[in-house]
Design a protein around this motif. Sequence first.
Motif, PDB file in Angstrom:
ATOM      1  N   ILE A  70       0.856  -1.190   0.000  1.00  0.00           N
ATOM      2  CA  ILE A  70       0.000   0.000   0.000  1.00  0.00           C
ATOM      3  C   ILE A  70       0.891   1.238   0.000  1.00  0.00           C
ATOM      4  CG2 ILE A  70      -1.746   1.296   1.304  1.00  0.00           C
ATOM      5  CD1 ILE A  70      -2.477  -1.453   2.639  1.00  0.00           C
ATOM      6  N   VAL A  71       0.604   2.174  -0.891  1.00  0.00           N
ATOM      7  CA  VAL A  71       1.393   3.409  -0.982  1.00  0.00           C
ATOM      8  C   VAL A  71       0.484   4.602  -0.699  1.00  0.00           C
ATOM      9  CG1 VAL A  71       2.822   4.875  -2.460  1.00  0.00           C
ATOM     10  CG2 VAL A  71       2.952   2.387  -2.682  1.00  0.00           C
ATOM     11  N   LEU A  72       0.898   5.429   0.247  1.00  0.00           N
ATOM     12  CA  LEU A  72       0.141   6.631   0.610  1.00  0.00           C
ATOM     13  C   LEU A  72       0.893   7.857   0.116  1.00  0.00           C
ATOM     14  CD1 LEU A  72      -0.774   5.748   4.320  1.00  0.00           C
ATOM     15  CD2 LEU A  72      -1.922   5.041   2.210  1.00  0.00           C
ATOM     16  N   ARG A  73       0.148   8.758  -0.538  1.00  0.00           N
ATOM     17  CA  ARG A  73       0.792   9.936  -1.104  1.00  0.00           C
ATOM     18  C   ARG A  73      -0.204  11.085  -1.160  1.00  0.00           C
ATOM     19  NH1 ARG A  73       3.364   7.371  -5.311  1.00  0.00           N
ATOM     20  NH2 ARG A  73       4.381   9.359  -5.702  1.00  0.00           N
ATOM     21  N   VAL A  74       0.281  12.266  -1.528  1.00  0.00           N
ATOM     22  CA  VAL A  74      -0.598  13.423  -1.702  1.00  0.00           C
ATOM     23  C   VAL A  74      -0.892  13.627  -3.183  1.00  0.00           C
ATOM     24  CG1 VAL A  74      -0.907  15.891  -1.314  1.00  0.00           C
ATOM     25  CG2 VAL A  74       0.304  14.515   0.391  1.00  0.00           C
ATOM     26  N   GLN A  75       0.144  13.865  -3.971  1.00  0.00           N
ATOM     27  CA  GLN A  75      -0.019  14.165  -5.392  1.00  0.00           C
ATOM     28  C   GLN A  75       0.001  12.904  -6.261  1.00  0.00           C
ATOM     29  OE1 GLN A  75      -0.770  17.040  -6.637  1.00  0.00           O
ATOM     30  NE2 GLN A  75      -0.444  18.370  -4.864  1.00  0.00           N
ATOM     31  N   PRO A  76      -0.510  12.992  -7.498  1.00  0.00           N
ATOM     32  CA  PRO A  76      -0.491  11.834  -8.397  1.00  0.00           C
ATOM     33  C   PRO A  76       0.946  11.348  -8.616  1.00  0.00           C
ATOM     34  CG  PRO A  76      -1.913  13.554  -9.273  1.00  0.00           C
ATOM     35  CD  PRO A  76      -1.180  14.166  -8.120  1.00  0.00           C
ATOM     36  N   GLY A  88      -0.764  -5.223  -8.393  1.00  0.00           N
ATOM     37  CA  GLY A  88      -1.651  -5.595  -7.300  1.00  0.00           C
ATOM     38  C   GLY A  88      -1.530  -4.705  -6.086  1.00  0.00           C
ATOM     39  N   ALA A  89      -0.575  -3.780  -6.113  1.00  0.00           N
ATOM     40  CA  ALA A  89      -0.421  -2.861  -4.984  1.00  0.00           C
ATOM     41  C   ALA A  89      -1.605  -1.892  -4.942  1.00  0.00           C
ATOM     42  CB  ALA A  89       0.887  -2.085  -5.106  1.00  0.00           C
ATOM     43  N   LEU A  90      -1.771  -1.234  -3.805  1.00  0.00           N
ATOM     44  CA  LEU A  90      -2.861  -0.282  -3.618  1.00  0.00           C
ATOM     45  C   LEU A  90      -2.272   1.101  -3.374  1.00  0.00           C
ATOM     46  CD1 LEU A  90      -6.107  -0.862  -1.690  1.00  0.00           C
ATOM     47  CD2 LEU A  90      -4.746   1.133  -1.079  1.00  0.00           C
ATOM     48  N   SER A  91      -2.864   2.108  -3.993  1.00  0.00           N
ATOM     49  CA  SER A  91      -2.382   3.484  -3.862  1.00  0.00           C
ATOM     50  C   SER A  91      -3.526   4.381  -3.409  1.00  0.00           C
ATOM     51  CB  SER A  91      -1.832   3.982  -5.205  1.00  0.00           C
ATOM     52  OG  SER A  91      -1.500   5.360  -5.142  1.00  0.00           O
ATOM     53  N   ILE A  92      -3.245   5.280  -2.455  1.00  0.00           N
ATOM     54  CA  ILE A  92      -4.238   6.247  -1.988  1.00  0.00           C
ATOM     55  C   ILE A  92      -3.636   7.642  -2.051  1.00  0.00           C
ATOM     56  CG2 ILE A  92      -5.674   7.024  -0.072  1.00  0.00           C
ATOM     57  CD1 ILE A  92      -5.760   4.200   0.981  1.00  0.00           C
ATOM     58  N   GLY A  93      -4.357   8.567  -2.673  1.00  0.00           N
ATOM     59  CA  GLY A  93      -3.894   9.953  -2.754  1.00  0.00           C
ATOM     60  C   GLY A  93      -4.847  10.762  -3.614  1.00  0.00           C
ATOM     61  N   PHE A  94      -4.474  11.992  -3.912  1.00  0.00           N
ATOM     62  CA  PHE A  94      -5.217  12.787  -4.884  1.00  0.00           C
ATOM     63  C   PHE A  94      -4.757  12.354  -6.270  1.00  0.00           C
ATOM     64  CE2 PHE A  94      -5.653  16.354  -1.617  1.00  0.00           C
ATOM     65  CZ  PHE A  94      -7.016  16.159  -1.437  1.00  0.00           C
ATOM     66  N   LEU A  95      -5.681  11.921  -7.126  1.00  0.00           N
ATOM     67  CA  LEU A  95      -5.306  11.486  -8.471  1.00  0.00           C
ATOM     68  C   LEU A  95      -5.586  12.541  -9.528  1.00  0.00           C
ATOM     69  CD1 LEU A  95      -6.145   7.709  -9.029  1.00  0.00           C
ATOM     70  CD2 LEU A  95      -3.930   8.842  -8.980  1.00  0.00           C
ATOM     71  N   GLN A  96      -6.580  13.404  -9.275  1.00  0.00           N
ATOM     72  CA  GLN A  96      -6.911  14.466 -10.222  1.00  0.00           C
ATOM     73  C   GLN A  96      -7.110  13.923 -11.650  1.00  0.00           C
ATOM     74  OE1 GLN A  96      -3.686  17.297  -9.742  1.00  0.00           O
ATOM     75  NE2 GLN A  96      -3.754  17.053  -7.538  1.00  0.00           N
ATOM     76  N   PRO A  97      -8.081  13.038 -11.846  1.00  0.00           N
ATOM     77  CA  PRO A  97      -8.271  12.397 -13.149  1.00  0.00           C
ATOM     78  C   PRO A  97      -8.419  13.374 -14.310  1.00  0.00           C
ATOM     79  CG  PRO A  97      -9.630  11.335 -11.497  1.00  0.00           C
ATOM     80  CD  PRO A  97      -9.066  12.568 -10.852  1.00  0.00           C
TER      81      PRO A  97
END
Length: 375
Positions: A70-76, A88-97
């Motif tokens: 699992i990776v936690l971040r702010v910016q894409p 298969g990893a998981l990412s959480i943050g602002f993605l700004q699609p």
Amino acid sequence: MKVLVVRETMPGERRVAATPETVAKMVAAGLEVTVEAGAGEEASFPDAAFEAAGAKVVREHAKALAAADIVLRVQPPADGDVKAMRKGALSIGFLQPATSAAAVKALAKHGVTAFSLEMVPRISRAQSMDALSSQASLAGYKAVLMAAVRLGKYFPMLMSAAGTIAPARVLVLGAGVAGLQAIATARRLGAVVEAYDVRPAVRDEVKSLGATFLELNLEAQEGQGGYAREQSDEFLAKQRELLTERVAAADVVITTAAVPGRKAPVLVTAEMVKGMRPGSVIVDLAADGGGNVELTKAGEVVEVGGVTIDGTRNVPSTIPVHASQLYARNVANLLLLMIKDGQLNLDLEDDVIKGAVVTHGGEVVNENARKMMAP
């Protein structure tokens, strides 16, 4: 499960996606937390504080990404970061699609399950995960302080032996979370405040803060989730016409209007700026989305005809301590919703998880994100 908190690399980004407080919560939930060295430095959270909370501090960025579940971040994430993550990893943050479609597509192609905090649904049980609101509140507060610094006047009325000084007049355009905080802050500083929003439903909130709600003869523009919907060119033209007089009367104008995934509507034209008094100040909180002011230059402060227009980008990051504390809590609350007995329990039928997940199983699975990414 191994969680990595990355150090942000985008210029001007001073926030961090976890704090010692949230690290302790994740460790208590059975997660193994790693923090990239210096990740919290700009937000006044030293490496030692993360270690004291139970995290391991690492320096090898790519190796840490490859090892993380699992990776936690702010910016894409940058393209290199995506490639370094394991499938298969998981990412959480602002993605700004809307503006980072390439990053979203890369995450999907690489098989990463990515959550975007902008997509968290606006429902009661998701309020603690609503990073858009937590950061917008900070931006509204800071916008008033930025204006006060540049305005060559007192905000409050001043009575002295030399005479009485009239209070500054502040106009806030957009009464969402940022706008309401701007109103509250300007009122605390003693200004006379007017506010306008295309959603008449916020009238009572504006008045409760001591501001005057401008009543314009226009159709309501209420959208989904409490946001304003995108307005037509005809509506915006009429709106600008009706607002011209109030903009000219203001010492400070703070614009906060945004429609998620769309270019910010232009509320203040060059001609309207021309009608303002020299020394007036505009703070455009929509600068990142194209700006609510025709003359805004994102990332710059410019002066036009004696009027200062502040287009500072990423305003929440200028308050990195509290911005990080609130953002980290939002992130941790979303993550811990998916953790059971120290393992990932991804329930894609859960309303919050379903609403916030953008990529999964090699695809962009979020319909709203796909619409934002559409050319």
